[in-house]
Design an enzyme around this catalytic site. Structure first.
Site, PDB file in Angstrom:
ATOM      1  CG  LEU A  33      -1.690   1.283   1.466  1.00 26.00           C
ATOM      2  CD1 LEU A  33      -2.755   1.421   0.420  1.00 26.00           C
ATOM      3  CD2 LEU A  33      -2.252   1.333   2.858  1.00 26.00           C
ATOM      4  CG  ASP A  34      -0.567   4.682   0.536  1.00 29.45           C
ATOM      5  OD1 ASP A  34      -1.328   4.505  -0.429  1.00 29.45           O
ATOM      6  OD2 ASP A  34      -0.914   5.174   1.616  1.00 29.45           O
ATOM      7  CD  GLU A  35       6.069   2.633   0.949  1.00 32.78           C
ATOM      8  OE1 GLU A  35       7.104   2.682   0.265  1.00 32.78           O
ATOM      9  OE2 GLU A  35       5.844   3.401   1.896  1.00 32.78           O
TER      10      GLU A  35
END
Lengths: 292, 292, 292, 292
Positions: free
Chosen positions: A234-236
């Protein structure tokens, strides 16, 4: 950047492969032999990975079956150099599925850019986990809407519905336009390299809930947003575009959220443009983004 | 911003106290009665903490013993409102101790700004854990240099030497101009609110060594720097100033380090200016920074 | 961006010519045949002018007489396509003559970047219309200084001295580092494409003296600086780089001048880097600047 | 920034007057006596003009007839100091008339910000010199539309209609949201200080038609936009807000127009916010803009 004469078509070729001498010569000579004119070309040699990346825009006399013939020719060359590659006809806008939750600033912005012809996308559907009435004020201009509510229990089934939609609509790009659900690893993997998310970013970064409130508590002087390809982490995922804006101690958390909206919508719109213009090439954990 | 007539002095008063009605009226009336003219005033009401912050610049007829008389008057008022406060005579530059390690870009920049009269500081000493020869090319313009090498074993003794220097020189501000040693909690506490550090910042943030290399590996599109007051918590003190610059996939780690130097030196210089102009007021984990 | 192995040399080739099919194929095939490896290449097709611009970085096995042989090979190809072209060995820093008047912030900044090895220049001289004593505080690190005072009556003779210096030192780039004299049309023409100037810029622009005071009077919210190649038309040559900073009503003209110094020095340093890395190609009244 | 308790009202007081001692004390004491609590205050002393500017946000126990009583109290004080002043109840959004021509990006953006409650405006009408059908795709959400076509011959009559609309609707602010007609001196004077325009800005500036094409021809590296109060002197009124974006040689005039749209809409939205929050105080040819 390209010649617009009625009888010519413009294509974008992207490729990456292990670096070795002769790639540019091979590509440009083959395109020359095919009667193509190179309008723009950029390349990047990742010396650490010893990998070569290239984006070429060329125009060529329009003809029936042209795309297929080009694909065959480039495919042969690609095999020789062990290339990953894509070929896009610039006359054909990318088919895009838009996912949204409660906040519609990114959705409204993308729809506006599409409507005035600024962004070469063809929206094939809008999906929300909330009912249509939540966005009653937003004109969807006839784009099919799909209400796909989700709970922890129904996540797998709901993601299967999204995946069916992707397939049935021929979706080429999924845009998470402030879609506040985390995609499962499985769906993220299926959409690898063709699903873009937008989220707030800060220096320093914050984990957990209510990030704008955390940024306020911490007294940061800049807030930002990051658009990235979605991966299981996530978000990476690989970053496509980022931007920031200056804030002050006098900004309340509500002010930060308001300023964040402006950053989010412009960063996401730029990332979508970068993607549909084939300027972003995946490179492991990051991207090569050819600017202009 | 202030009237410069020979016979007048200009002071900066900063204060913070629990918020309650009548503070501004109390301050401004007292200054009026003292014959002062308010040239600039800014305030901030932190409604969450119910705390009030103010910065007032005023000029007043110069006189012998003026500063002492003002301190007595303001002290009386301050007691009434439970204020923390500072009073600075703008004619007196802040006494600054500069600490540096290997990289001198911030040091050279600060010295230049001081030399041309841009920054109202009076450097009282330069401290390095490396010998003078490392910076042989840099003209210290007669500022006393102190070589204070440090090892894990000698840290306590070395910090005691720094602390002695701070006291013997009447240092009002310690600037860590790329001083690559972590101050102990003890020293950080003694220098609370008067020791500024500069470090790189990224979105997202990175922990650990070689941050510019990590940023390169992660493919970030912006790099930045943060200047903050030093606390026991490394790189986490109240932020004074931040800035960023755009980078691309084609920037090598060395390019990032080079661009980082430019950001670091301008962010640190701005933070020092903000401090000596008394624009930064501590507010728990953050700062109130009155701009202009 | 380039492979650094002891036995290889890295060159930068820039070229522009009338656009026609086969240029990229011709260049890349010839370089391939010569055993060169293309590390970076960028191109731009100015469709309005029907002119093609390219910058290629390549490495090749080092050898005696290599540069001469490459020049002969590329010269033959260039003739075929009617190219203007340059070839630079990246191991050889550009020979730079620095001109300065009263303000030394740009000079000091460039010298610092040169001294720490950040900027690939070899300063061959510093010229000022003021005596050495004016910059007594600045260490010239052994670079020859030339005091060439000038009056309206002696301008022609003084410019002839500058021109002699350019020739005798083998100067490849003249940098007007806040040199407050207007070059004559004649000298500007002789230095076409190899003389860079820096000046303040505003939105809207201002004509005449004391521009920062005019900007203050007009209440602009942004100030900036522009670096450009010098032509006979003062402050109107092809732009290489620009930047701005936000200001407020509370900034005095002195504040604007101070902030302007920061913008000027970083914009000039970037422009010099762009030039010595051969990223700026003249294109009539403007430049093609290949970024990274 | 302000206390939101049901029983309190929040007002913004702005004032400017000849500078003299005792103004802040006078204001703050009177507000204290009235039972008001100052939540935010900023001031600026224009020493060149010897004129003092102030913006005060205060809250006070809500009551019937409060606004009238405050106006009487402040009016008395104002007379004493020869103040120009305004008092605004923050609970009452500003009545705004929006004028638009062909391009709707600013209009759509302002309507969106109004619709989600981000901008404290109450649109009372939309005026265009083009028929409603031109913007058929834009939902006006019930705001009355007025088609007021104009030719050189009918300008006076058309402007009279606009003026009648301003009066009949109680318009407090006219926003030229890419309204491509130049207001006459007469109408500009009637709307002095309450009519905001947005236009493109460049370094250097360009006169005449097709400015983005001129910027392209000139090869500028930054494009921007300026929001200002309208005066008889076209595009030269007091500046409220400006911003810029970086461009490159590869941007076509169409790219510049596209990027310009983004800058224009955000600069205009910020300027409208600044105005309705009473942060912009006219100061001759320029404005004092109190930030936060």
């Amino acid at each position: 950047m390209t010649r617009d004469t009625p009888a010519r078509s413009t294509f974008i070729l992207t490729l990456d492969c292990p670096n070795r001498p002769g790639i540019v010569a091979g590509i440009s000579t083959r395109l020359f032999e095919l009667g193509a004119n190179i309008a723009d070309a950029q390349q990047y040699d990742d010396t650490g990975q010893d990998r070569f990346f290239m984006r070429v825009v060329f125009d060529i006399a329009a003809a029936d079956g042209l795309a297929g013939r080009l694909e065959a020719e480039i495919g042969a060359l690609a095999a020789q150099f062990a290339m990953r590659w894509t070929l896009s006809d610039t006359a054909r806008p990318a088919r895009v599925l838009l996912l949204v939750s409660k906040f519609d600033h990114c959705l409204v912005d993308l729809l506006y850019r599409w409507r005035i012809g600024e962004l070469a996308i063809a929206p094939v559907g809008i999906v929300s986990n909330h009912p249509r009435t939540l966005h009653a004020d937003v004109d969807f201009h006839g784009i099919p809407f799909h209400h796909l509510p989700v709970t922890p229990q129904t996540r797998a089934a709901q993601e299967e519905e999204i995946w069916q939609l992707v397939q049935s609509t021929g979706t080429e790009l999924v845009v998470l336009a402030r879609y506040m659900q985390i995609l499962s690893d499985g769906l993220a993997r299926k959409l690898a390299g063709r699903c873009i998310n937008i989220h707030h970013s800060f220096l320093p970064g914050f984990k957990g809930a209510r990030p704008y409130h955390q940024a306020f508590e911490r007294g940061v002087k800049l807030i930002g947003a990051t658009a990235h390809y979605v991966t299981g982490d996530l978000d990476e995922g690989p970053i496509i575009e980022q931007d920031v804006e200056r804030i002050s101690h006098a900004d309340t958390p509500e002010d930060l959220i308001r300023k964040g909206r402006d950053i989010e919508r412009r960063v996401l719109a730029r990332a979508v443009r970068i993607h549909v213009e084939r300027r972003a090439l995946p490179n492991g954990r990051k991207t090569v983004v050819f600017g202009h």
